[in-house]
Design a protein around this motif. Sequence first.
Motif, PDB file in Angstrom:
ATOM      1  N   LEU A 213       0.963  -1.293  -0.097  1.00 39.42           N
ATOM      2  CA  LEU A 213      -0.119  -0.243  -0.048  1.00 39.42           C
ATOM      3  C   LEU A 213       1.043   1.333  -0.200  1.00 39.42           C
ATOM      4  O   LEU A 213       1.825   1.652   1.015  1.00 39.42           O
ATOM      5  N   ALA A 214       0.578   1.736  -1.087  1.00 44.01           N
ATOM      6  CA  ALA A 214       1.545   3.076  -1.074  1.00 44.01           C
ATOM      7  C   ALA A 214       1.154   3.829  -0.306  1.00 44.01           C
ATOM      8  O   ALA A 214       0.017   4.834  -0.450  1.00 44.01           O
ATOM      9  N   HIS A 215       1.753   4.985  -0.043  1.00 38.47           N
ATOM     10  CA  HIS A 215       1.095   6.796   0.852  1.00 38.47           C
ATOM     11  C   HIS A 215       1.058   5.854   2.623  1.00 38.47           C
ATOM     12  O   HIS A 215       1.796   5.969   3.430  1.00 38.47           O
ATOM     13  N   ALA A 235       4.139   1.162   2.030  1.00 37.20           N
ATOM     14  CA  ALA A 235       5.277   1.696   1.153  1.00 37.20           C
ATOM     15  C   ALA A 235       6.171   2.951   1.216  1.00 37.20           C
ATOM     16  O   ALA A 235       5.025   3.958   1.023  1.00 37.20           O
ATOM     17  N   HIS A 236       6.603   3.648   1.993  1.00 38.79           N
ATOM     18  CA  HIS A 236       6.654   5.361   2.409  1.00 38.79           C
ATOM     19  C   HIS A 236       7.302   5.827   1.738  1.00 38.79           C
ATOM     20  O   HIS A 236       8.773   5.322   1.284  1.00 38.79           O
ATOM     21  N   CYS A 237       6.343   6.866   0.744  1.00 36.78           N
ATOM     22  CA  CYS A 237       7.292   7.831  -0.304  1.00 36.78           C
ATOM     23  C   CYS A 237       7.293   9.152   0.130  1.00 36.78           C
ATOM     24  O   CYS A 237       6.155   9.870  -0.469  1.00 36.78           O
ATOM     25  N   PRO A 238       8.023   9.619   1.376  1.00 36.51           N
ATOM     26  CA  PRO A 238       8.591  10.765   1.761  1.00 36.51           C
ATOM     27  C   PRO A 238       9.119  11.550   0.232  1.00 36.51           C
ATOM     28  O   PRO A 238       7.857  13.136   0.290  1.00 36.51           O
ATOM     29  N   GLY A 264       9.836   4.075  -1.183  1.00 39.30           N
ATOM     30  CA  GLY A 264       9.589   4.173  -2.599  1.00 39.30           C
ATOM     31  C   GLY A 264       9.764   5.934  -3.404  1.00 39.30           C
ATOM     32  O   GLY A 264       9.266   6.460  -2.362  1.00 39.30           O
ATOM     33  N   SER A 265       9.999   5.619  -4.327  1.00 43.02           N
ATOM     34  CA  SER A 265      10.100   6.504  -5.099  1.00 43.02           C
ATOM     35  C   SER A 265       8.917   7.665  -5.855  1.00 43.02           C
ATOM     36  O   SER A 265       9.000   8.792  -5.812  1.00 43.02           O
TER      37      SER A 265
END
Length: 384
Positions: A213-215, A235-238, A264-265
Motif C-alpha cells: 500500500l503506497a503512502h 510503501a513510504h514515499c516521503p 518508495g520513490s
Amino acid sequence: MVDLRPWVVMPGLVDLHAHLPQLPNAGVGAGMHLLAWLERYIFPLERAFDEATAEQLAPAAFRAFARAGTTTVVAYGAIWQPSLDACFRAAEAHGIRAVIGKVMMDRLSYDTQLEPNEVLELSLRQSAELCERWDGRDDGRLRYAFTPRFAVSCSAEMLRESARLAVATGAYWQTHLAEDRGEIQEVRKLFPDALDYTDVYDRAGGLSPRAILAHAIHLSDREIARLVESGAVVAHCPASNLFLASGAMPLGRYLAAGMRVGLGSDVAAGPDVSIFGVMRAGAYTQNALHGMGLGSTAAMPPAAWLRLGTLGGAEALGLGDRMGSVEDGKEADLIVVDPSATLPLPGVQASADDGPDEILSRLIYRPHPEMIRGAWVRGRLLPA
Ligand SMILES: [Zn+2]
C-alpha cells in the motif's frame, strides 16, 4: 576476486513504489493536489503509454533505476496490456529485479472507449494473463502484482476480484492508500458503508502480507492497528508526499506499532528515482515533525534509513532471505558507491575518523549523480 577499494559495497536499494509510464514528467507539478495533478500531468502520459512507447521508455527507466542504485523496483505500468508485456520484456533483458502490474481502473479511467462493466471483465482477464505469463519468470526475479490503482478509480467489485486473483495466484496486490485529504473525502463519498479508507480494501479482501500500500500517511489508530494485524506492507514515499503537499507520515508511530514499512520513490509524484533522495526527504520530514513536537520518536539515524531502503524493502516483499543485506548465502544484489564523490571539497579528503555512519550520512545528505559506480542483481552487473 575483485578489489574495489576505496569504493564501498552495500546492499542494493529496494524501491517499493514507482510508475514506469510517468518518468518523463518527473519534477513538474509541485504542490498540486493529487487528483488535479493526475489529470494535468499523468493521465496524458499513461494514455499514450502503448507498446511502442513502453519499448522505448522501459529500458531507459530500468537503466535510470540502476544508475541510482536501485536493484529491485515495484512498479505500476499503464492500463494497456501490450505495454505491460513490453515492460516485462525490458526488465527481463535488463537484469533488474522487478514486480510490475497492469493498472486496473473501472472508474475515473483514462480509457474512454469502454463501458465500465466491459473494463472490469477485460481488466481482470488481461491481468490474469499477464500474471500467468510473467509471475516467477527467471527463478522469481520477475513477479506480478495485481494493481487496482486506488479506491477512487475502482469499483468494489474490481477491488474484490483483483484481490481474489492475487490470493489465487500467490502474486502481490498493490494500490494507493490515504495519500491526500481530497482523495480521502472522495473515497468516503464512494464507499459510505466502509468504516474508513483502509476498511474499503479490507472488505475487498485485499489486506494481506502480500499487499503493498503506497503512502498511507493519514490513518486513524484503528487503521494502523488493522494494517499491522493484517501484515500488509506500507510503501513510504516521503519525497512524493512533500512534492504534492500530501502530508507527513508519523513514521515513528507506525514503526512502534510494528507496521511493515519500506521506501518508495513514487516517480513521478516523487521527483527522482533515487532511494537515497527518498531517505533524505523522509529524514527531513521526521526531523520537522520532531522539532515541532509532533513526532513521537527522536530523529532516525542514517543507518535506520538505509535499513528501510534495503532489508526493510526486501522483507516487505518476503525476500529477506534472498536480498537486502550483504550476507553469505544471499543472491548478491549489491551496489558499489564512491564516497569521495560526496565530499564537500573535491580533492580534500575527509578526516581519518570517517566511518560507516559518516559515509552513509553523506550518501544521503550530499548525494552526487556519479556516486553509484555499479549495481548488480544475482552478481550480474546491470546496464546503467
Ligand atoms: Zn503512486
